[in-house]
Design a protein around this motif. Structure first.
Motif, mmCIF file in Angstrom:
data_model
loop_
_atom_site.group_PDB
_atom_site.id
_atom_site.type_symbol
_atom_site.label_atom_id
_atom_site.label_comp_id
_atom_site.label_asym_id
_atom_site.label_seq_id
_atom_site.Cartn_x
_atom_site.Cartn_y
_atom_site.Cartn_z
ATOM 1 N N LYS A 248 0.844 -1.196 0.000
ATOM 2 C CA LYS A 248 0.000 0.000 0.000
ATOM 3 C C LYS A 248 0.881 1.247 0.000
ATOM 4 C CE LYS A 248 -3.840 -1.909 2.763
ATOM 5 N NZ LYS A 248 -3.230 -3.166 3.264
ATOM 6 N N ARG A 249 0.305 2.369 -0.414
ATOM 7 C CA ARG A 249 1.004 3.644 -0.341
ATOM 8 C C ARG A 249 1.150 4.041 1.118
ATOM 9 N NH1 ARG A 249 1.745 6.175 -5.156
ATOM 10 N NH2 ARG A 249 2.407 8.056 -4.054
ATOM 11 N N SER A 254 4.018 8.544 0.070
ATOM 12 C CA SER A 254 5.066 7.817 -0.647
ATOM 13 C C SER A 254 4.512 6.514 -1.206
ATOM 14 C CB SER A 254 6.240 7.512 0.286
ATOM 15 O OG SER A 254 5.920 6.435 1.158
ATOM 16 N N THR A 255 5.336 5.837 -2.004
ATOM 17 C CA THR A 255 4.931 4.548 -2.554
ATOM 18 C C THR A 255 5.098 3.422 -1.541
ATOM 19 O OG1 THR A 255 7.146 4.331 -3.507
ATOM 20 C CG2 THR A 255 5.392 5.154 -4.950
ATOM 21 N N SER A 258 8.414 0.410 -1.823
ATOM 22 C CA SER A 258 9.330 0.758 -2.924
ATOM 23 C C SER A 258 10.169 1.977 -2.573
ATOM 24 C CB SER A 258 8.532 1.035 -4.201
ATOM 25 O OG SER A 258 7.843 -0.113 -4.618
ATOM 26 N N PHE A 259 9.553 2.946 -1.918
ATOM 27 C CA PHE A 259 10.272 4.148 -1.508
ATOM 28 C C PHE A 259 11.336 3.808 -0.469
ATOM 29 C CE2 PHE A 259 10.593 8.045 1.124
ATOM 30 C CZ PHE A 259 11.002 8.935 0.146
#
Length: 283
Positions: A248-249, A254-255, A258-259
């Motif tokens: 989830k974001r 942010s992502t 992944s971030f």
């Protein structure tokens, strides 16, 4: 065998004039600083709040110690600087282990109060950002995030303008007679650190002649330990987020995972890792 130990006569009982443990630590303020926002208050939100509050207290101490390390290095006092770095390493281990407590929060439990957090996010931790600045990962773009927090922005502006721990260490090495390039010593300290291949011969000479450079050799390894601990903390953070919210974001926009993964590519002291490839190789 008695069920209770006696309370000794000398133990202080009157705190009308004597300083108590609670007063010294301002425990009333600290223990009343947890305010769940979920309606009704979810049982596990207290864990979430305390995890982040205690982390911020430890980060405050890391900043305190790193600033002292900078000052000691600037005064050519390497021994107390090493003591400060050692203390930071122990704090880092504590911070990393704390993720195991938060990891007991299941996705279902977190989902029950996550929406109440709004846009608040650990990305907005100005103390974490200050530590990155103090270690050389400077990014003036971060300042604008704290425009509505003057004290936080002032802390970051100071850390941005001040030579990092690594900068101070390199100046220390130069004063000790090591051939640190002048352009490195005169760099703009408000900019993020960039890999400097010209430092490899400096560190190679230190490592390959450790007996003659034992204190700075030890300092190099302390810095490597510090960076490794920082990366372990980042990794545990990433894995805790992954097991709790999946992909989830993030609440701050942010992502998410992944971030956080991208942060694993950031490094504070790249030359201290790169030199390992050179050690033992004939010149």
């Amino acid at each position: 065998m008695p069920a209770q130990r006696p309370i000794e006569d000398g133990i202080v009982r009157d705190f009308k004039v004597n300083l108590s443990y609670g007063e010294y630590l301002h425990l009333d303020e600290i223990l009343e600083a947890q305010h769940p926002v979920s309606q009704p208050a979810h049982h596990d939100e207290l864990l979430f709040i305390l995890q982040h509050q205690t982390s911020e207290l430890w980060l405050k101490l890391v900043i305190h110690e790193l600033r002292a390390v900078q000052q000691y290095l600037a005064k050519d006092e390497l021994r107390p600087a090493l003591k400060g770095l050692a203390r930071v390493k122990h704090i880092q281990r504590t911070l990393t282990e704390q993720w195991s407590v938060l990891a007991t929060l299941t996705p279902t439990e977190y989902a029950e109060f996550r929406s109440f957090l709004g846009t608040s996010s650990g990305f907005q931790s100005y103390q974490y950002r200050a530590i990155e600045f103090l270690l050389g990962n400077k990014d003036r773009r971060m300042l604008s995030i704290f425009d509505d927090q003057p004290a936080a922005r002032a802390l970051l502006e100071d850390a941005l303008a001040t030579p990092s721990v690594y900068d101070e260490f390199l100046h220390f090495l130069a004063r000790r007679g090591h051939d640190v390039p002048v352009d490195v010593l005169q760099r703009d300290v408000t900019e993020p650190w960039d890999y400097q291949a010209s430092l490899l011969p400096v560190f190679q000479a230190i490592y390959e002649n450790a007996d003659q450079n034992w204190d700075v050799y030890e300092a190099c390894e302390e810095l490597v330990d510090l960076e490794e601990n920082f990366q372990l903390w980042r990794f545990r953070h990433l894995k805790t987020v992954e097991r709790t919210i999946g992909f989830k974001r993030g609440t701050g926009g942010s992502t998410g995972v992944s971030f956080l993964k991208a942060a694993l590519d950031l490094t504070f002291f790249p030359e201290l890792y790169a030199v390992r490839t050179e050690i033992g190789v004939p010149r």
